[in-house]
Design an enzyme around this catalytic site. Structure first.
Site, PDB file in Angstrom:
ATOM      1  N   LYS A 129       0.851  -1.192   0.000  1.00 56.24           N
ATOM      2  CA  LYS A 129       0.000   0.000   0.000  1.00 56.24           C
ATOM      3  C   LYS A 129       0.882   1.236   0.000  1.00 56.24           C
ATOM      4  O   LYS A 129       2.076   1.185   0.331  1.00 56.24           O
ATOM      5  CB  LYS A 129      -0.926   0.018   1.219  1.00 56.24           C
ATOM      6  CG  LYS A 129      -0.227   0.014   2.582  1.00 56.24           C
ATOM      7  CD  LYS A 129       0.218   1.392   3.083  1.00 56.24           C
ATOM      8  CE  LYS A 129       0.940   1.307   4.404  1.00 56.24           C
ATOM      9  NZ  LYS A 129       1.676   2.568   4.735  1.00 56.24           N
ATOM     10  N   ASP A 131      -1.899  -1.465  10.727  1.00 59.26           N
ATOM     11  CA  ASP A 131      -2.263  -1.343   9.312  1.00 59.26           C
ATOM     12  C   ASP A 131      -2.992  -2.559   8.763  1.00 59.26           C
ATOM     13  O   ASP A 131      -3.514  -2.515   7.646  1.00 59.26           O
ATOM     14  CB  ASP A 131      -1.013  -1.104   8.457  1.00 59.26           C
ATOM     15  CG  ASP A 131      -0.357   0.230   8.739  1.00 59.26           C
ATOM     16  OD1 ASP A 131      -0.973   1.056   9.424  1.00 59.26           O
ATOM     17  OD2 ASP A 131       0.782   0.425   8.274  1.00 59.26           O
TER      18      ASP A 131
END
Length: 360
Positions: free
Chosen positions: A52, A180
């Site tokens: 990401k 995350d």
């Protein structure tokens, strides 16, 4: 039960007693997020584990528990790792975990191992598994590689256990592993994340985006970056409101270069000044629509303006920029051209039907 841990180098056939008892092969499916194994591979599932980027990252303050409140726009990209996983026979008494990359921990320091253990602690009837992680995402990059691996392992364990856990349960459990991980279990591959990063607000998938990700050979630890930020008494924090930044990225016009804000850049650049030089060079590219460091670094990215996507300079950029950094900045870097990535079935009311697709 204890895990059976071993390093497997390269991509050749491995031999151990447990590994030789892989389940019968299944019919190969088309190359999507979940692949049914072929005869040679002998894996039940082969899953893409995407990295990401943070399209903006605001630090809102330090919390009483020592963590920081964040506000960030996370976006999955089609650069990532691969997790292969199969159930072991009922007689198995331990999981088997392998990795093709030397130096990657194979014990509970590895988030894949911890995710498998966490899932079984919640669902004791889950089968024992053999899992193999094939790494492409570098460590200490700010790309969420380890977090994505953990989310992929949780999803895989649930798929092999007949989806015994709900979507909400997987998301709730993932917060125990790290900040995350929750993002990668979200609906679309795009999310506004707050708290420590574990509170997610899934957003509609952003329009197609293309960027170059640049990873210097050096790394930075996240705790060091936050420690350096605290030492500055937080005087370097941006004054931009997170909702204002979010609105810019979600608008029909898209963000301006100034909307790529990362409050962790000043402390990271203080720790490693060459990162600032790399960012400046990226921002000066004629095709640049914005440049920023991702997460706590050390990866940086430059967004490609669609009007210039087919320019000769864009095609030649990876090798040219690697040479520039080596000869001018005296640092080795790797450059990847990547795209935004959305979850399969991200337009449906439930995301259980699909994982992230493998890049074409």
């Amino acid at each position: 039960p204890s895990l059976v841990l071993r390093v497997v180098q390269g991509f050749g056939t491995t031999t151990t007693a447990l590994a030789s008892s892989s389940p019968r092969s299944r019919t190969t499916g088309r190359r999507r997020g979940v692949i049914m194994a072929d005869t040679a591979a002998q894996w039940d599932l082969e899953l893409f584990s995407p990295a990401k980027v943070n399209l903006f990252l605001r630090v809102l303050g330090r919390r009483e528990d020592g963590f920081h409140d964040l506000a960030s726009l996370f976006q999955a990209i089609d650069f990532g790792d691969t997790l292969k996983i199969s159930t072991l026979p009922p007689s198995a008494e331990a999981d088997v975990f392998e990795c093709d990359t030397p130096g990657v921990p194979l014990d509970s320091r590895n988030l894949v191992v911890r995710a498998i253990e966490l899932y079984r602690s919640k669902r004791p009837d889950a089968p024992f598994v053999r899992a193999r992680l094939e790494k492409s995402v570098p460590m200490e990059a700010g790309l969420g590689g380890g977090s994505s691996n953990a989310a992929t392992a949780l999803w895989a364990m649930n798929a092999l256990n007949k989806n015994a856990a709900s979507d909400a349960e997987l998301i709730e459990w993932s917060a125990d592993l790290g900040s995350d991980i929750t993002f990668f279990l979200g609906d679309t591959g795009t999310a506004y994340c707050t708290g420590r990063g574990e509170i997610i607000e899934p957003l509609p998938a952003l329009p197609a985006g293309e960027l170059f990700v640049v990873k210097p050979a050096t790394g930075l630890s996240t705790p060091l970056v936050f420690k350096t930020l605290a030492a500055s008494k937080y005087e370097t924090l941006s004054e931009r409101e997170p909702q204002e930044l979010l609105g810019a990225f979600c608008s029909d016009f898209g963000p301006a270069p100034s909307d790529y804000v990362n409050d962790l850049e000043p402390p990271a650049f203080e720790c490693n000044p060459v990162l600032a030089d790399i960012k400046s060079a990226l921002a000066e590219q004629p095709f640049s629509a914005g440049a920023m460091m991702s997460g706590s670094g050390t990866s940086l990215f430059v967004v490609i303006d669609p009007k210039h996507a087919t320019d000769l300079g864009v095609e030649a950029f990876p090798s040219a920029f690697e040479r520039f950094c080596r000869e001018t900045l005296d640092i080795d870097v790797k450059v990847w051209r990547v795209n935004f990535l959305a979850r399969e079935g991200s337009t449906s009311s439930s995301f259980s039907s699909g994982w992230y697709p493998h890049p074409e």
